[in-house]
Design an enzyme around this catalytic site. Structure first.
Site, PDB file in Angstrom:
ATOM      1  N   LYS A 359      12.060 -17.856 -25.143  1.00 20.99           N
ATOM      2  CA  LYS A 359      11.959 -19.351 -24.738  1.00 20.99           C
ATOM      3  C   LYS A 359      12.871 -20.003 -25.628  1.00 20.99           C
ATOM      4  O   LYS A 359      12.856 -20.363 -26.786  1.00 20.99           O
ATOM      5  CB  LYS A 359      10.451 -19.658 -25.203  1.00 20.99           C
ATOM      6  N   ARG A 436       0.572 -12.065 -16.888  1.00 26.92           N
ATOM      7  CA  ARG A 436       0.110 -11.284 -15.604  1.00 26.92           C
ATOM      8  C   ARG A 436       0.153  -9.876 -15.922  1.00 26.92           C
ATOM      9  O   ARG A 436      -0.605  -9.133 -15.230  1.00 26.92           O
ATOM     10  CB  ARG A 436       0.854 -11.840 -14.548  1.00 26.92           C
TER      11      ARG A 436
END
Length: 579
Positions: A359, A436
């Site tokens: 990030k 996920r």
């Protein structure tokens, strides 16, 4: 790249404790964190047993920065429903909730609402005069607390409810305003009354929301601050909402849920150097111990997860020095038949660096990635409340695949193909779409428990924040019936949900040339493709919903966690029980 071993604290001698507080009327001891630090530093490389080799870190993650939290007292407030004359109530603050219509006055500048008119008469018209001078009109967010002679109470407060007050969130805001007024005045006793009477059907819900808002409004997470203030409020009387055992039960329910929300907030607020996967698992075990009459815990280590072939989950965990922990709590009523089996699955990334797709740049929020376990906090907060409430006729499985998403030579790389526990293969085209991957194996595990319905919660996508903002979560489900159930529960809890489409044609974006699927389909419809990905790991016979709570998990203004999801989950479980 060269790696140099440096001096480290001997990890075997540093122990960390994060104790859950009780939500019963007994003392509400705070969740606090405490270290037992070694007396001497050892020049010992940290050893990662699952890899069988030393790893270079300055300090063990559980002791990084030598951070320890202060022991703090949580709000311990008693609520009572009373039916008395407000002018005769004795205490510190008489708080009156008023709408803009309630502030209407006649040609003689006198209040038209009976309660306000009665109070104003006892105060010799001062309430009307001062409210005009203060320019108080009943707008939401407005409040004024006045010390005026003439009443049994020391102060009278007017709290604005806006144009109307009909939703649980409006009455929760009233409770929060009452808590703020009590803190500002150092009041120990408060009474709450509405200028406009409530209908009998809504009195229970409104009183419950006021109680919830008051408890949550008093809470301040000061565990990591050098100074903290103790709340002075001890009792709240709710006047004009009726009396009796049904209302008392509802007020108790509100408190139990609120303490679950507080627990969830504390978990999310705790920094990643404190709340590791192992500590989160310990918290879950503590809940099972606290409610041992109805709850059990099964914590799986890395080797046990390997036996279950959880390749998707373990691939995310592979780069971290802090080993993963798979959490499974089970609530079973102590007596009576079980009619429904539910599973609550929460994303449990105690920190998310993004992995090799690290990030970076403005808006990446890497400094806030401790909240990437907000889904697990909602699940465990709900577990705490449910353990206290003990709904009959329903079995609940609380499941969290806890780990960190870090960067190292042992971590997953973009382009890797991993295999989930149901045998499906996934090409990792973005290591920052990791939540996920952990949920995939958690959902397979949940289905294997023989449950009828599953709700998973996750701070999953920035795309959902772009679509719905910071105050609303998106829900995704193929089941219209489950959507109705959960939306109804959210309306009673005051949390905002919005149903999003499960557009099957978008699955084309998730196809891989070398595996069954990729783990992200790009920016377009990102939250929808994430939900479609999760669907691949749910048994078709099981009703399932995904809640993307990336927006409402955090309150940027307060710079603190919200505890979002706990209240809705508890309400949903309660509605599926036989109570």
């Amino acid at each position: 790249m060269a790696v140099t071993l440096v001096t480290s604290v001997a990890s075997s001698s540093a122990r960390f404790h994060f104790r859950s507080f009780s939500s019963s009327p007994s003392p509400l001891s705070s969740s606090f964190l405490r270290f037992r630090l070694p007396l001497a530093l050892a020049v010992t490389p940290l050893y990662h047993s699952s890899r069988g080799r030393a790893m270079a870190h300055t300090l063990a993650q559980a002791t990084l920065g030598f951070t320890q939290a202060n022991s703090v007292d949580h709000p311990k407030v008693s609520f009572a429903a009373k039916d008395i004359d407000v002018t005769e109530w004795k205490g510190d603050i008489l708080a009156v909730g008023v709408t803009e219509k309630d502030m209407a006055k006649d040609v003689n500048s006198k209040f038209q609402k009976p309660i306000l008119s009665k109070l104003d008469a006892h105060l010799g018209g001062l309430l009307a005069d001062v409210s005009s001078e203060e320019d108080f009109s009943g707008k939401p967010g407005q409040s004024t607390v006045l010390r005026l002679p003439g009443l049994a109470s020391k102060r009278v407060g007017l709290i604005g409810l806006g144009k109307s007050a009909s939703s649980p969130s409006a009455f929760q805001s009233l409770g929060e305003a009452v808590a703020a007024a009590a803190k500002a005045s150092q009041a120990s006793s408060v009474a709450v009354v509405l200028a406009s009477s409530e209908s009998n059907e809504s009195k229970l819900t409104s009183a419950s929301a006021i109680a919830s808002g008051t408890v949550l409004g008093l809470f301040e997470d000061s565990r990591y601050k050098s100074e903290s203030k103790k709340p002075s409020l001890k009792s709240v009387d709710i006047i004009g909402f009726g009396t009796g055992p049904e209302l008392e039960k509802k007020l108790k329910y509100a408190q139990d849920v609120s303490y679950g929300v507080i627990f969830g907030r504390e978990l999310v607020n705790s920094p990643a150097n404190v709340l590791t996967p192992a500590v989160l698992a310990e918290e879950a075990s503590n809940l099972a111990s606290m409610y041992s009459d109805v709850m059990t815990a099964n914590i799986l280590n890395e080797e046990q997860c390997k036996e279950l072939k959880m390749g998707s989950y373990l691939a995310v965990a592979a780069a971290s020095a802090n080993p993963p922990r798979f959490i499974h709590l089970v609530y079973k009523p102590s007596s009576g038949p079980v009619k429904t089996k539910l599973a609550l699955v929460g994303k449990g990334l105690t920190f998310d660096s993004g992995g090799y797709n690290i990030k970076t740049g403005p808006g990446c929020l890497i400094e806030l990635m401790k909240f990437d376990m907000g889904g697990s906090a909602a699940v465990l907060g709900a577990a705490k409340a449910i353990g206290q409430i003990k709904p009959p006729g329903v079995e609940v499985h609380f499941i969290v695949a806890a780990c960190e998403n870090m960067i190292s030579g042992t971590g997953m790389r973009p382009g890797d193909v991993i295999t989930a526990s149901n045998g499906k293969t996934i090409e990792v085209n973005n290591t920052d779409a990791e939540g996920r991957l952990t949920l995939a194996d958690a959902l397979v595990y949940a289905c294997n428990q023989g449950v009828d319905k599953i709700v998973d919660l996750a701070t999953l996508t920035g795309a959902c924040i772009i679509a719905l903002g910071n105050s609303m979560a998106g829900i995704y489900t193929p089941s219209d019936e489950l959507a109705k159930e959960v939306i109804a529960a959210s309306e009673r809890s005051g949390e905002k949900l919005w149903r999003m489409p499960m557009e099957e044609s978008y699955w084309e974006m998730m196809k891989s040339g070398v595996a069954d699927m990729v783990n992200t389909g790009g920016r377009a419809g990102g939250s929808i493709t994430a939900a479609l990905f999760l669907k691949q790991f749910v048994d078709e016979k099981v009703e399932w919903m995904h809640i993307d709570m990336a927006g409402p998990v955090w309150n940027e203004k307060k710079k603190a966690a919200t505890g979002f999801g706990v209240a809705t989950l508890v309400e949903w479980v309660q509605n599926n029980s036989s109570s």
